[in-house]
Design a protein around this motif. Structure first.
Motif, PDB file in Angstrom:
ATOM      1  N   THR A  52       0.810  -1.216   0.000  1.00  0.00           N
ATOM      2  CA  THR A  52       0.000   0.000   0.000  1.00  0.00           C
ATOM      3  C   THR A  52       0.848   1.272   0.000  1.00  0.00           C
ATOM      4  OG1 THR A  52      -0.191  -0.042   2.416  1.00  0.00           O
ATOM      5  CG2 THR A  52      -1.956  -1.080   1.143  1.00  0.00           C
ATOM      6  N   SER A  53       2.060   1.217   0.552  1.00  0.00           N
ATOM      7  CA  SER A  53       2.898   2.420   0.551  1.00  0.00           C
ATOM      8  C   SER A  53       3.351   2.796  -0.859  1.00  0.00           C
ATOM      9  CB  SER A  53       4.110   2.221   1.455  1.00  0.00           C
ATOM     10  OG  SER A  53       4.951   1.213   0.944  1.00  0.00           O
ATOM     11  N   HIS A  54       3.296   1.860  -1.800  1.00  0.00           N
ATOM     12  CA  HIS A  54       3.645   2.172  -3.191  1.00  0.00           C
ATOM     13  C   HIS A  54       2.427   2.614  -3.997  1.00  0.00           C
ATOM     14  CE1 HIS A  54       7.795   1.024  -2.942  1.00  0.00           C
ATOM     15  NE2 HIS A  54       7.466  -0.132  -2.389  1.00  0.00           N
ATOM     16  N   ILE A  55       1.237   2.468  -3.432  1.00  0.00           N
ATOM     17  CA  ILE A  55       0.026   2.888  -4.130  1.00  0.00           C
ATOM     18  C   ILE A  55      -0.347   4.307  -3.733  1.00  0.00           C
ATOM     19  CG2 ILE A  55      -2.437   2.427  -4.467  1.00  0.00           C
ATOM     20  CD1 ILE A  55      -1.764  -0.548  -4.039  1.00  0.00           C
ATOM     21  N   VAL A  56      -0.431   4.560  -2.433  1.00  0.00           N
ATOM     22  CA  VAL A  56      -0.822   5.887  -1.957  1.00  0.00           C
ATOM     23  C   VAL A  56      -0.232   6.105  -0.566  1.00  0.00           C
ATOM     24  CG1 VAL A  56      -3.007   5.172  -0.905  1.00  0.00           C
ATOM     25  CG2 VAL A  56      -2.774   7.489  -1.761  1.00  0.00           C
ATOM     26  N   GLN A  57       0.112   7.370  -0.273  1.00  0.00           N
ATOM     27  CA  GLN A  57       0.597   7.734   1.056  1.00  0.00           C
ATOM     28  C   GLN A  57      -0.180   8.946   1.528  1.00  0.00           C
ATOM     29  OE1 GLN A  57       4.839   8.226   1.125  1.00  0.00           O
ATOM     30  NE2 GLN A  57       5.235   6.096   0.590  1.00  0.00           N
ATOM     31  N   ILE A  58      -0.497   8.957   2.815  1.00  0.00           N
ATOM     32  CA  ILE A  58      -1.303  10.016   3.408  1.00  0.00           C
ATOM     33  C   ILE A  58      -0.395  10.973   4.173  1.00  0.00           C
ATOM     34  CG2 ILE A  58      -3.219  10.485   4.992  1.00  0.00           C
ATOM     35  CD1 ILE A  58      -4.026   8.953   2.483  1.00  0.00           C
ATOM     36  N   CYS A  82       4.456  15.418  -4.182  1.00  0.00           N
ATOM     37  CA  CYS A  82       5.858  15.732  -4.432  1.00  0.00           C
ATOM     38  C   CYS A  82       5.950  16.644  -5.648  1.00  0.00           C
ATOM     39  CB  CYS A  82       6.654  14.459  -4.691  1.00  0.00           C
ATOM     40  SG  CYS A  82       6.629  13.319  -3.310  1.00  0.00           S
ATOM     41  N   GLU A  83       6.935  17.507  -5.628  1.00  0.00           N
ATOM     42  CA  GLU A  83       7.184  18.386  -6.766  1.00  0.00           C
ATOM     43  C   GLU A  83       8.053  17.655  -7.773  1.00  0.00           C
ATOM     44  OE1 GLU A  83       5.736  21.358  -7.025  1.00  0.00           O
ATOM     45  OE2 GLU A  83       4.812  21.039  -5.059  1.00  0.00           O
ATOM     46  N   ASP A  84       8.033  18.097  -9.024  1.00  0.00           N
ATOM     47  CA  ASP A  84       8.874  17.483 -10.055  1.00  0.00           C
ATOM     48  C   ASP A  84      10.336  17.559  -9.647  1.00  0.00           C
ATOM     49  OD1 ASP A  84       6.770  16.798 -11.681  1.00  0.00           O
ATOM     50  OD2 ASP A  84       6.779  18.703 -12.755  1.00  0.00           O
ATOM     51  N   GLY A  85      11.022  16.445  -9.795  1.00  0.00           N
ATOM     52  CA  GLY A  85      12.435  16.390  -9.452  1.00  0.00           C
ATOM     53  C   GLY A  85      12.685  15.999  -8.006  1.00  0.00           C
ATOM     54  N   GLU A  86      11.683  16.073  -7.167  1.00  0.00           N
ATOM     55  CA  GLU A  86      11.845  15.717  -5.756  1.00  0.00           C
ATOM     56  C   GLU A  86      11.858  14.198  -5.615  1.00  0.00           C
ATOM     57  OE1 GLU A  86       9.446  16.561  -1.574  1.00  0.00           O
ATOM     58  OE2 GLU A  86       8.858  17.608  -3.407  1.00  0.00           O
ATOM     59  N   PHE A  95       0.560   8.095  -6.923  1.00  0.00           N
ATOM     60  CA  PHE A  95      -0.062   9.406  -7.058  1.00  0.00           C
ATOM     61  C   PHE A  95       0.799  10.545  -6.504  1.00  0.00           C
ATOM     62  CE2 PHE A  95      -3.535   6.307  -6.875  1.00  0.00           C
ATOM     63  CZ  PHE A  95      -4.156   6.593  -8.077  1.00  0.00           C
ATOM     64  N   ALA A  96       2.117  10.333  -6.347  1.00  0.00           N
ATOM     65  CA  ALA A  96       2.999  11.348  -5.770  1.00  0.00           C
ATOM     66  C   ALA A  96       3.079  12.596  -6.645  1.00  0.00           C
ATOM     67  CB  ALA A  96       4.393  10.773  -5.548  1.00  0.00           C
ATOM     68  N   TYR A  97       3.105  12.431  -7.951  1.00  0.00           N
ATOM     69  CA  TYR A  97       3.268  13.563  -8.863  1.00  0.00           C
ATOM     70  C   TYR A  97       1.975  13.898  -9.606  1.00  0.00           C
ATOM     71  CZ  TYR A  97       8.127  12.508  -7.935  1.00  0.00           C
ATOM     72  OH  TYR A  97       9.310  12.273  -7.311  1.00  0.00           O
ATOM     73  N   SER A  98       0.875  13.311  -9.181  1.00  0.00           N
ATOM     74  CA  SER A  98      -0.410  13.532  -9.843  1.00  0.00           C
ATOM     75  C   SER A  98      -1.023  14.855  -9.394  1.00  0.00           C
ATOM     76  CB  SER A  98      -1.359  12.376  -9.485  1.00  0.00           C
ATOM     77  OG  SER A  98      -2.656  12.673  -9.915  1.00  0.00           O
ATOM     78  N   ASP A  99      -1.733  15.494 -10.311  1.00  0.00           N
ATOM     79  CA  ASP A  99      -2.444  16.717  -9.938  1.00  0.00           C
ATOM     80  C   ASP A  99      -3.950  16.450  -9.791  1.00  0.00           C
ATOM     81  OD1 ASP A  99      -2.855  16.247 -12.582  1.00  0.00           O
ATOM     82  OD2 ASP A  99      -2.515  18.312 -13.244  1.00  0.00           O
TER      83      ASP A  99
END
Length: 167
Positions: A52-58, A82-86, A95-99
């Protein structure tokens, strides 16, 4: 019916042989945990967290801010973003870089989980049908359903069948 049958089968086995105790002791050995009354281990979390940590993080700080009413009316997202490049351990989920909004991500995850659940249930039904379709299995089922208690206990067969139907 399943719960009653589980108790009817597992309770005598546990009392007589301690099977469930031995199975749980084996699982503790797999996780390198010793039986301890003060241990606070969440096995489900230990099993599911890597996936689950690779799917979504709260973002837990956002939850705290909402609970303490420190949001100042701004739009707060509960997803770890997360921002691009982070890079880092918080930026390795889908979903880290999803808007997408939190509601959209929640909808996607809900649909995906329902799809997986439905697929698993359909495969389970197919597997049970495949197992129970053979001639040999039908003979065993008929033999079990039409069985009579031996000897002096043969009069209890009907009562036992009624109990099975009731429970």
């Amino acid at each position: 019916m399943f719960n009653w049958l589980s108790v009817a089968i597992l309770l005598p086995l546990e009392v007589q042989f301690g099977i469930l105790y031995k199975i749980s002791e084996g699982f503790l050995g797999l996780f390198n945990v010793s039986p301890n009354d003060s241990a606070d281990i969440d096995f489900l979390d230990a099993i599911t967290k890597p996936i689950t940590s690779h799917i979504v993080q709260i973002d837990k700080s956002a939850i705290t801010d909402i609970a303490l009413n420190q949001t100042d009316g701004e739009d707060v997202t509960l997803l770890m973003r997360c921002e691009d490049g982070e890079t880092g351990s918080t930026c390795n989920h889908i979903f880290a870089y999803s808007d997408l909004s939190d509601a959209a991500v929640g909808g996607i995850l809900l649909l995906f989980s329902l799809l997986i659940l439905t697929t698993c249930l359909l495969l389970l039904v197919r597997m049970l049908q495949w197992i129970l379709q053979g001639q040999r299995t039908m003979k065993l089922v008929r033999k079990a359903l039409n069985a009579n208690f031996p000897g002096v206990f043969s009069f209890l067969t009907g009562y036992f069948a009624i109990l099975v139907v009731l429970f």
